[in-house]
Design a protein around this motif. Structure first.
Motif, PDB file in Angstrom:
ATOM      1  N   VAL A  90       1.428  12.763   6.562  1.00 50.05           N
ATOM      2  CA  VAL A  90       1.965  12.761   5.202  1.00 50.05           C
ATOM      3  C   VAL A  90       0.922  12.137   4.277  1.00 50.05           C
ATOM      4  CG1 VAL A  90       3.836  11.997   3.700  1.00 50.05           C
ATOM      5  CG2 VAL A  90       4.307  12.498   6.112  1.00 50.05           C
ATOM      6  N   LYS A  91       0.465  12.927   3.331  1.00 48.62           N
ATOM      7  CA  LYS A  91      -0.485  12.436   2.331  1.00 48.62           C
ATOM      8  C   LYS A  91       0.320  12.009   1.110  1.00 48.62           C
ATOM      9  CE  LYS A  91      -4.726  13.916  -0.019  1.00 48.62           C
ATOM     10  NZ  LYS A  91      -5.619  15.084  -0.185  1.00 48.62           N
ATOM     11  N   ALA A  92       0.093  10.773   0.662  1.00 46.77           N
ATOM     12  CA  ALA A  92       0.858  10.222  -0.447  1.00 46.77           C
ATOM     13  C   ALA A  92      -0.062   9.420  -1.357  1.00 46.77           C
ATOM     14  CB  ALA A  92       1.984   9.331   0.084  1.00 46.77           C
ATOM     15  N   LYS A  93       0.486   9.053  -2.505  1.00 45.27           N
ATOM     16  CA  LYS A  93      -0.255   8.203  -3.439  1.00 45.27           C
ATOM     17  C   LYS A  93       0.675   7.096  -3.910  1.00 45.27           C
ATOM     18  CE  LYS A  93       0.975  10.956  -7.448  1.00 45.27           C
ATOM     19  NZ  LYS A  93       0.551  11.720  -8.588  1.00 45.27           N
ATOM     20  N   THR A  94       0.076   6.021  -4.353  1.00 48.49           N
ATOM     21  CA  THR A  94       0.806   4.904  -4.916  1.00 48.49           C
ATOM     22  C   THR A  94      -0.098   4.203  -5.920  1.00 48.49           C
ATOM     23  OG1 THR A  94       2.162   2.962  -4.360  1.00 48.49           O
ATOM     24  CG2 THR A  94       0.124   3.245  -3.112  1.00 48.49           C
ATOM     25  N   ASN A  95       0.473   3.393  -6.765  1.00 48.09           N
ATOM     26  CA  ASN A  95      -0.327   2.674  -7.761  1.00 48.09           C
ATOM     27  C   ASN A  95      -0.613   1.265  -7.288  1.00 48.09           C
ATOM     28  OD1 ASN A  95      -0.615   4.701  -9.732  1.00 48.09           O
ATOM     29  ND2 ASN A  95       1.493   4.370 -10.358  1.00 48.09           N
ATOM     30  N   GLY A  96      -1.899   0.959  -7.123  1.00 41.58           N
ATOM     31  CA  GLY A  96      -2.331  -0.375  -6.743  1.00 41.58           C
ATOM     32  C   GLY A  96      -2.786  -1.149  -7.973  1.00 41.58           C
ATOM     33  N   LEU A 149       9.074  -1.857   7.069  1.00 38.72           N
ATOM     34  CA  LEU A 149       7.878  -2.655   7.314  1.00 38.72           C
ATOM     35  C   LEU A 149       7.738  -3.729   6.243  1.00 38.72           C
ATOM     36  CD1 LEU A 149       5.357   0.187   8.197  1.00 38.72           C
ATOM     37  CD2 LEU A 149       6.657  -1.247   9.771  1.00 38.72           C
ATOM     38  N   ILE A 150       7.255  -4.887   6.657  1.00 38.90           N
ATOM     39  CA  ILE A 150       6.971  -5.964   5.714  1.00 38.90           C
ATOM     40  C   ILE A 150       5.572  -6.502   6.004  1.00 38.90           C
ATOM     41  CG2 ILE A 150       9.375  -6.633   5.287  1.00 38.90           C
ATOM     42  CD1 ILE A 150       8.992  -8.920   7.290  1.00 38.90           C
ATOM     43  N   ALA A 151       4.900  -6.951   4.959  1.00 38.18           N
ATOM     44  CA  ALA A 151       3.543  -7.494   5.098  1.00 38.18           C
ATOM     45  C   ALA A 151       3.608  -9.013   5.180  1.00 38.18           C
ATOM     46  CB  ALA A 151       2.675  -7.069   3.929  1.00 38.18           C
ATOM     47  N   VAL A 152       2.932  -9.575   6.167  1.00 36.09           N
ATOM     48  CA  VAL A 152       2.873 -11.026   6.357  1.00 36.09           C
ATOM     49  C   VAL A 152       1.436 -11.423   6.693  1.00 36.09           C
ATOM     50  CG1 VAL A 152       5.303 -11.228   7.088  1.00 36.09           C
ATOM     51  CG2 VAL A 152       3.515 -10.876   8.791  1.00 36.09           C
ATOM     52  N   LYS A 153       1.135 -12.706   6.547  1.00 38.12           N
ATOM     53  CA  LYS A 153      -0.222 -13.180   6.827  1.00 38.12           C
ATOM     54  C   LYS A 153      -0.579 -13.097   8.309  1.00 38.12           C
ATOM     55  CE  LYS A 153      -0.557 -16.255   2.884  1.00 38.12           C
ATOM     56  NZ  LYS A 153      -0.694 -17.627   2.406  1.00 38.12           N
ATOM     57  N   LYS A 154       0.394 -13.407   9.169  1.00 41.81           N
ATOM     58  CA  LYS A 154       0.151 -13.368  10.615  1.00 41.81           C
ATOM     59  C   LYS A 154       1.255 -12.536  11.266  1.00 41.81           C
ATOM     60  CE  LYS A 154      -2.196 -17.762  10.667  1.00 41.81           C
ATOM     61  NZ  LYS A 154      -2.234 -19.141  11.134  1.00 41.81           N
ATOM     62  N   PRO A 155       1.051 -11.209  11.343  1.00 41.47           N
ATOM     63  CA  PRO A 155       2.099 -10.350  11.897  1.00 41.47           C
ATOM     64  C   PRO A 155       2.364 -10.610  13.375  1.00 41.47           C
ATOM     65  CG  PRO A 155       0.140  -9.064  11.353  1.00 41.47           C
ATOM     66  CD  PRO A 155      -0.123 -10.458  10.925  1.00 41.47           C
ATOM     67  N   GLU A 156       3.626 -10.777  13.693  1.00 39.22           N
ATOM     68  CA  GLU A 156       4.035 -10.965  15.082  1.00 39.22           C
ATOM     69  C   GLU A 156       5.227 -10.085  15.430  1.00 39.22           C
ATOM     70  OE1 GLU A 156       4.708 -15.136  15.642  1.00 39.22           O
ATOM     71  OE2 GLU A 156       2.638 -15.666  15.209  1.00 39.22           O
ATOM     72  N   THR A 168      -2.119  -8.978  -3.253  1.00 37.65           N
ATOM     73  CA  THR A 168      -0.675  -8.771  -3.122  1.00 37.65           C
ATOM     74  C   THR A 168      -0.237  -7.421  -3.675  1.00 37.65           C
ATOM     75  OG1 THR A 168      -0.380 -11.150  -3.338  1.00 37.65           O
ATOM     76  CG2 THR A 168       1.570  -9.791  -3.625  1.00 37.65           C
ATOM     77  N   ILE A 169      -0.754  -7.033  -4.829  1.00 32.84           N
ATOM     78  CA  ILE A 169      -0.334  -5.771  -5.452  1.00 32.84           C
ATOM     79  C   ILE A 169      -0.737  -4.591  -4.574  1.00 32.84           C
ATOM     80  CG2 ILE A 169      -0.657  -4.268  -7.457  1.00 32.84           C
ATOM     81  CD1 ILE A 169      -0.955  -6.859  -9.137  1.00 32.84           C
ATOM     82  N   THR A 170      -1.950  -4.603  -4.069  1.00 34.49           N
ATOM     83  CA  THR A 170      -2.424  -3.521  -3.201  1.00 34.49           C
ATOM     84  C   THR A 170      -1.582  -3.453  -1.931  1.00 34.49           C
ATOM     85  OG1 THR A 170      -4.669  -3.847  -4.032  1.00 34.49           O
ATOM     86  CG2 THR A 170      -4.432  -2.587  -1.989  1.00 34.49           C
ATOM     87  N   THR A 171      -1.389  -4.598  -1.286  1.00 30.37           N
ATOM     88  CA  THR A 171      -0.601  -4.646  -0.057  1.00 30.37           C
ATOM     89  C   THR A 171       0.807  -4.121  -0.303  1.00 30.37           C
ATOM     90  OG1 THR A 171      -1.852  -6.573   0.722  1.00 30.37           O
ATOM     91  CG2 THR A 171       0.274  -6.157   1.771  1.00 30.37           C
ATOM     92  N   THR A 172       1.446  -4.636  -1.339  1.00 30.34           N
ATOM     93  CA  THR A 172       2.821  -4.232  -1.651  1.00 30.34           C
ATOM     94  C   THR A 172       2.903  -2.740  -1.933  1.00 30.34           C
ATOM     95  OG1 THR A 172       3.295  -6.428  -2.527  1.00 30.34           O
ATOM     96  CG2 THR A 172       4.779  -4.650  -3.193  1.00 30.34           C
ATOM     97  N   ALA A 173       1.942  -2.208  -2.679  1.00 30.13           N
ATOM     98  CA  ALA A 173       1.951  -0.786  -3.032  1.00 30.13           C
ATOM     99  C   ALA A 173       1.847   0.093  -1.789  1.00 30.13           C
ATOM    100  CB  ALA A 173       0.808  -0.480  -3.999  1.00 30.13           C
ATOM    101  N   VAL A 174       0.902  -0.209  -0.906  1.00 28.98           N
ATOM    102  CA  VAL A 174       0.708   0.613   0.291  1.00 28.98           C
ATOM    103  C   VAL A 174       1.909   0.485   1.225  1.00 28.98           C
ATOM    104  CG1 VAL A 174      -0.716   0.969   2.359  1.00 28.98           C
ATOM    105  CG2 VAL A 174      -1.812   0.584   0.138  1.00 28.98           C
ATOM    106  N   VAL A 175       2.348  -0.733   1.492  1.00 32.96           N
ATOM    107  CA  VAL A 175       3.475  -0.931   2.409  1.00 32.96           C
ATOM    108  C   VAL A 175       4.741  -0.279   1.847  1.00 32.96           C
ATOM    109  CG1 VAL A 175       4.967  -2.657   3.511  1.00 32.96           C
ATOM    110  CG2 VAL A 175       2.491  -2.998   3.462  1.00 32.96           C
TER     111      VAL A 175
END
Length: 191
Positions: A90-96, A149-156, A168-175
Motif C-alpha cells: 500500500v503506497k500512501a502519503k501523510t503530512n510530516g 501501533l504506537i511509537a515509544v522510545k524503547k519498543p518492547e 515527534t511530528i514525523t513519527t506521529t504522521a507515519v505511525v
C-alpha cells in the motif's frame, strides 16, 4: 512611451523563449523521471514484501472505494508468489513536519506488517529525515495488524514501534498513516 513598449516586448520575448526551453526540457525528462519512479516503487515492493515475485494492481473499483475512505492512499498492489496471493503493498502519503511523506507498507495475508519503506520526504536532516533509516522502518516488521501501533522510545510490546528522537511530528504522521493502512487491510483486504 515608445521606449516602455520596446522594453515590454523584449521582456515578453525573453519570457516566451524561457518558457519554451522549460517545456522542451520537461518533455525530454518527464518519461525518464517516471521510469525512475516506477523502478523505485518496484524495488520498494520487493523489499517490503520479499516473497512476492509478481505485483498486480488492486481492482480499480475496490481501490476507489478505499480512496473514498482515505484519500492519502495512492495505490495498492497484490503480491503473488507464483499463483498464490501472499500480501499487499500500500503506497500512501501523510503530512510530516517538512511537508508530504510518501511511503509504502507491506502486509502479508497472515496479518503481519512485513515492512515499510519511505519513498520521498522533505523532513529536517538529522531529525525527521531519520524516518528513512533502517532502525525506524525495521521496528514495524512482523507487527500484527490486529492492534493499533504506537511509537515509544524503547519498543518492547507487540504493538510498539521506534519513535524518532526529536521528530515527534514525523513519527506521529507515519505511525498514524500506517495505522490507517492497517485498518484498511483489516476492513477491506483481509479475507
Amino acid at each position: 512611451m515608445n521606449e516602455t513598449l520596446k522594453l515590454g516586448l523584449i521582456l515578453f520575448i525573453i519570457t516566451a523563449v524561457s518558457a519554451s526551453v522549460l517545456a522542451v526540457s520537461n518533455n525530454i525528462t518527464a518519461p525518464k523521471i517516471a521510469e525512475a519512479d516506477r523502478i523505485k516503487d518496484e524495488s520498494a515492493k520487493r523489499e517490503i514484501l520479499p516473497d512476492g515475485d509478481e505485483f498486480r494492481p488492486l481492482d480499480e473499483n475496490k481501490l476507489k472505494e478505499i480512496q473514498s475512505i482515505d484519500s492519502n492512499i495512492l495505490e495498492i498492489y497484490e503480491g503473488y508468489s507464483g499463483s498464490d496471493l501472499i500480501g499487499y503493498t500500500v503506497k500512501a502519503k501523510t503530512n510530516g513536519y517538512g511537508g508530504e511523506i510518501e511511503f509504502m507498507t507491506g502486509i502479508s495475508i497472515e496479518g503481519k506488517i512485513m515492512g515499510i519503506k519511505i519513498l520521498n520526504h522533505g523532513e529536517t536532516p538529522g531529525l525527521g529525515a531519520n524516518a528513512d533509516k533502517p532502525y525506524f522502518s525495521e521496528s514495524f516488521k512482523n507487527k500484527s495488524v490486529e492492534k493499533e501501533l504506537i511509537a515509544v522510545k524503547k519498543p518492547e510490546g507487540d504493538n510498539e514501534v521506534q519513535a524518532l528522537t526529536s521528530a515527534t511530528i514525523t513519527t506521529t504522521a507515519v505511525v498514524s498513516e500506517v495505522n490507517v493502512v492497517r485498518e484498511i487491510y483489516n476492513s477491506k483486504l483481509a479475507n
